[in-house]
Design a protein around this motif. Structure first.
Motif, PDB file in Angstrom:
ATOM      1  N   VAL A  21       0.845  -1.200   0.000  1.00 60.49           N
ATOM      2  CA  VAL A  21       0.000   0.000   0.000  1.00 60.49           C
ATOM      3  C   VAL A  21       0.879   1.249   0.000  1.00 60.49           C
ATOM      4  N   THR A  22       1.961   1.210   0.748  1.00 60.31           N
ATOM      5  CA  THR A  22       2.908   2.328   0.755  1.00 60.31           C
ATOM      6  C   THR A  22       3.512   2.532  -0.633  1.00 60.31           C
ATOM      7  N   ALA A  23       3.992   1.452  -1.226  1.00 63.35           N
ATOM      8  CA  ALA A  23       4.688   1.572  -2.517  1.00 63.35           C
ATOM      9  C   ALA A  23       3.760   2.119  -3.605  1.00 63.35           C
ATOM     10  N   THR A  49      19.990  -9.806  16.173  1.00 64.07           N
ATOM     11  CA  THR A  49      18.859  -9.573  17.056  1.00 64.07           C
ATOM     12  C   THR A  49      17.810 -10.681  16.908  1.00 64.07           C
ATOM     13  N   ARG A  50      17.811 -11.322  15.741  1.00 63.36           N
ATOM     14  CA  ARG A  50      16.871 -12.417  15.505  1.00 63.36           C
ATOM     15  C   ARG A  50      17.340 -13.155  14.254  1.00 63.36           C
ATOM     16  N   PRO A  51      16.858 -14.411  14.041  1.00 64.89           N
ATOM     17  CA  PRO A  51      17.222 -15.097  12.796  1.00 64.89           C
ATOM     18  C   PRO A  51      16.537 -14.407  11.613  1.00 64.89           C
ATOM     19  N   VAL A 107      10.877   5.728   3.008  1.00 64.13           N
ATOM     20  CA  VAL A 107      10.965   5.039   4.306  1.00 64.13           C
ATOM     21  C   VAL A 107       9.706   5.289   5.144  1.00 64.13           C
ATOM     22  N   GLY A 108       9.414   4.352   6.024  1.00 65.57           N
ATOM     23  CA  GLY A 108       8.428   4.588   7.067  1.00 65.57           C
ATOM     24  C   GLY A 108       9.041   5.482   8.134  1.00 65.57           C
ATOM     25  N   ASP A 109       8.190   6.085   8.978  1.00 61.60           N
ATOM     26  CA  ASP A 109       8.737   7.064   9.928  1.00 61.60           C
ATOM     27  C   ASP A 109       9.667   6.433  10.964  1.00 61.60           C
ATOM     28  N   ASP A 110       9.476   5.127  11.248  1.00 62.99           N
ATOM     29  CA  ASP A 110      10.388   4.470  12.198  1.00 62.99           C
ATOM     30  C   ASP A 110      11.801   4.392  11.617  1.00 62.99           C
ATOM     31  N   ALA A 111      11.866   4.113  10.328  1.00 62.46           N
ATOM     32  CA  ALA A 111      13.177   4.051   9.669  1.00 62.46           C
ATOM     33  C   ALA A 111      13.749   5.459   9.505  1.00 62.46           C
ATOM     34  N   HIS A 155      -3.040   4.055   6.963  1.00 67.38           N
ATOM     35  CA  HIS A 155      -2.241   3.493   8.058  1.00 67.38           C
ATOM     36  C   HIS A 155      -2.666   2.057   8.317  1.00 67.38           C
ATOM     37  N   LEU A 156      -1.823   1.141   7.970  1.00 65.04           N
ATOM     38  CA  LEU A 156      -2.142  -0.269   8.187  1.00 65.04           C
ATOM     39  C   LEU A 156      -1.264  -0.790   9.305  1.00 65.04           C
ATOM     40  N   ASP A 157      -1.923  -1.248  10.352  1.00 63.96           N
ATOM     41  CA  ASP A 157      -1.187  -1.673  11.541  1.00 63.96           C
ATOM     42  C   ASP A 157      -0.696  -3.104  11.352  1.00 63.96           C
ATOM     43  N   VAL A 158       0.272  -3.253  10.488  1.00 66.05           N
ATOM     44  CA  VAL A 158       0.828  -4.581  10.218  1.00 66.05           C
ATOM     45  C   VAL A 158       2.338  -4.449  10.111  1.00 66.05           C
ATOM     46  N   SER A 159       3.023  -5.428  10.688  1.00 65.71           N
ATOM     47  CA  SER A 159       4.486  -5.451  10.613  1.00 65.71           C
ATOM     48  C   SER A 159       4.932  -6.886  10.366  1.00 65.71           C
ATOM     49  N   SER A 160       6.111  -7.027   9.805  1.00 65.16           N
ATOM     50  CA  SER A 160       6.650  -8.371   9.585  1.00 65.16           C
ATOM     51  C   SER A 160       6.854  -9.084  10.918  1.00 65.16           C
ATOM     52  N   THR A 161       7.225  -8.333  11.947  1.00 60.97           N
ATOM     53  CA  THR A 161       7.414  -8.943  13.273  1.00 60.97           C
ATOM     54  C   THR A 161       6.117  -9.601  13.738  1.00 60.97           C
ATOM     55  N   ASP A 162       5.006  -8.882  13.589  1.00 64.45           N
ATOM     56  CA  ASP A 162       3.720  -9.440  13.993  1.00 64.45           C
ATOM     57  C   ASP A 162       3.362 -10.651  13.127  1.00 64.45           C
ATOM     58  N   LEU A 163       3.673 -10.561  11.835  1.00 66.49           N
ATOM     59  CA  LEU A 163       3.335 -11.685  10.948  1.00 66.49           C
ATOM     60  C   LEU A 163       4.134 -12.931  11.301  1.00 66.49           C
ATOM     61  N   ARG A 164       5.401 -12.751  11.664  1.00 67.19           N
ATOM     62  CA  ARG A 164       6.198 -13.924  12.051  1.00 67.19           C
ATOM     63  C   ARG A 164       5.640 -14.541  13.327  1.00 67.19           C
ATOM     64  N   ALA A 165       5.190 -13.713  14.242  1.00 66.01           N
ATOM     65  CA  ALA A 165       4.593 -14.233  15.483  1.00 66.01           C
ATOM     66  C   ALA A 165       3.297 -14.986  15.164  1.00 66.01           C
TER      67      ALA A 165
HETATM   68  P1  ATP Z   1      10.058  -5.818  10.995  1.00 63.38           P
HETATM   69  O1  ATP Z   1       8.893  -5.835  11.930  1.00 63.38           O
HETATM   70  O2  ATP Z   1      10.714  -7.149  10.805  1.00 63.38           O
HETATM   71  O3  ATP Z   1      11.027  -4.684  11.230  1.00 63.38           O
HETATM   72  P2  ATP Z   1       8.626  -4.265   9.022  1.00 63.38           P
HETATM   73  O4  ATP Z   1       7.198  -4.581   8.923  1.00 63.38           O
HETATM   74  O5  ATP Z   1       9.037  -3.039   9.804  1.00 63.38           O
HETATM   75  O6  ATP Z   1       9.404  -5.539   9.543  1.00 63.38           O
HETATM   76  P3  ATP Z   1      10.723  -3.761   7.156  1.00 63.38           P
HETATM   77  O7  ATP Z   1      11.172  -4.712   6.106  1.00 63.38           O
HETATM   78  O8  ATP Z   1      11.540  -3.579   8.372  1.00 63.38           O
HETATM   79  O9  ATP Z   1       9.211  -4.179   7.564  1.00 63.38           O
HETATM   80  O10 ATP Z   1      10.423  -2.316   6.553  1.00 63.38           O
HETATM   81  C1  ATP Z   1      10.788  -1.873   5.293  1.00 63.38           C
HETATM   82  C2  ATP Z   1      10.259  -0.446   5.147  1.00 63.38           C
HETATM   83  O11 ATP Z   1       8.830  -0.469   5.133  1.00 63.38           O
HETATM   84  C3  ATP Z   1      10.643   0.509   6.296  1.00 63.38           C
HETATM   85  O12 ATP Z   1      10.911   1.794   5.745  1.00 63.38           O
HETATM   86  C4  ATP Z   1       9.389   0.538   7.152  1.00 63.38           C
HETATM   87  O13 ATP Z   1       9.260   1.726   7.894  1.00 63.38           O
HETATM   88  C5  ATP Z   1       8.308   0.420   6.084  1.00 63.38           C
HETATM   89  N1  ATP Z   1       7.059  -0.178   6.601  1.00 63.38           N
HETATM   90  C6  ATP Z   1       6.923  -1.386   7.168  1.00 63.38           C
HETATM   91  N2  ATP Z   1       5.640  -1.618   7.513  1.00 63.38           N
HETATM   92  C7  ATP Z   1       4.937  -0.523   7.146  1.00 63.38           C
HETATM   93  C8  ATP Z   1       3.556  -0.143   7.260  1.00 63.38           C
HETATM   94  N3  ATP Z   1       2.648  -0.941   7.835  1.00 63.38           N
HETATM   95  N4  ATP Z   1       3.189   1.069   6.774  1.00 63.38           N
HETATM   96  C9  ATP Z   1       4.120   1.884   6.222  1.00 63.38           C
HETATM   97  N5  ATP Z   1       5.439   1.590   6.080  1.00 63.38           N
HETATM   98  C10 ATP Z   1       5.851   0.404   6.549  1.00 63.38           C
END
Ligand code: ATP
Ligand code: MG
Length: 195
Positions: A21-23, A49-51, A107-111, A155-165
């Protein structure tokens, strides 16, 4: 007209709808010709920090994710380059591959918050325009002294960390990753015996 190319780097372990969705929305908002989802070879800030799933498996998932999406491609350059993945190097490689292009680092704001910890971040700033999208949760304060282009995306509340869990616990990944990605996860038995 120079090509307008977005570099969206990540570990993509796994790639999910938040990434896609971001891309597509950044591509639309900034009229980019292409967004490259660049698969990090060794994500040096996460190592230890993790495998981390092998790079070839993450590349296969990203390829599956973008296969039918216009204007999105999977990037293999960092894997082919080998070693740790630095955006400064990747931008240099892209500018050789696409001479006379305008490059955008997405980048996302965390990055974005950690940009000063990136290797040779000054080169990233010199070679590209910086694009940031908000992720759900507390808004991160963006480092000052940079010309951030902010793009609004859902804003989609999804992360790879959550998906792996989820995969570990046997909870469904459906609709959080696309079906072709799920097929790769199953075919390669990634993340969990449970899947
Ligand atoms: P992890 O939880 O393993 O860190 P992640 O979901 O953050 O995974 P990354 O591969 O670390 O995914 O992120 C790649 C880029 O995508 C980063 O710039 C991150 O901020 C952005 N990103 C990840 N998830 C989202 C999201 N839900 N919405 C917008 N940007 C995202
Ligand atoms: Mg992350």
């Amino acid at each position: 007209m120079p090509l307008r190319i977005g570099l969206f780097g990540g570990t993509f372990d796994p790639p999910h709808v938040g990434h896609l969705v971001t891309a597509v929305n950044v591509r639309h908002a900034l009229t980019l010709d292409l967004v490259v989802l660049m698969v990090a070879n060794v994500p040096w800030q996460k190592e230890g920090t993790r495998p981390i799933t092998p790079a070839q498996d993450r590349l296969a998932m990203v390829r599956a994710a973008v296969a039918d999406v216009e204007g999105l491609v999977a990037g293999e350059a960092e894997i082919l380059h080998g070693g740790p993945s630095y955006t400064a190097d990747t931008l240099m490689a892209l500018s050789l591959e696409y001479p006379d292009s305008h490059l955008f680092t997405i980048v996302g704001d965390d990055a974005a918050a950690g940009i000063r910890t990136w290797q040779r971040y000054e080169e990233v700033v010199a070679r590209s325009s910086l694009v940031v999208v908000d992720r759900p949760g507390e808004p991160m304060e963006l480092p000052s002294g940079f010309d951030w282009i902010r793009v609004e995306v859902p804003h989609l509340d999804v992360s790879s960390t959550d998906l792996r869990a989820r995969a570990r616990d046997g909870r469904p990944l459906d609709y959080l990753v696309t079906d072709p990605v799920l097929d790769v996860i199953r075919a390669r038995a990634l993340y969990a015996e449970a899947m």
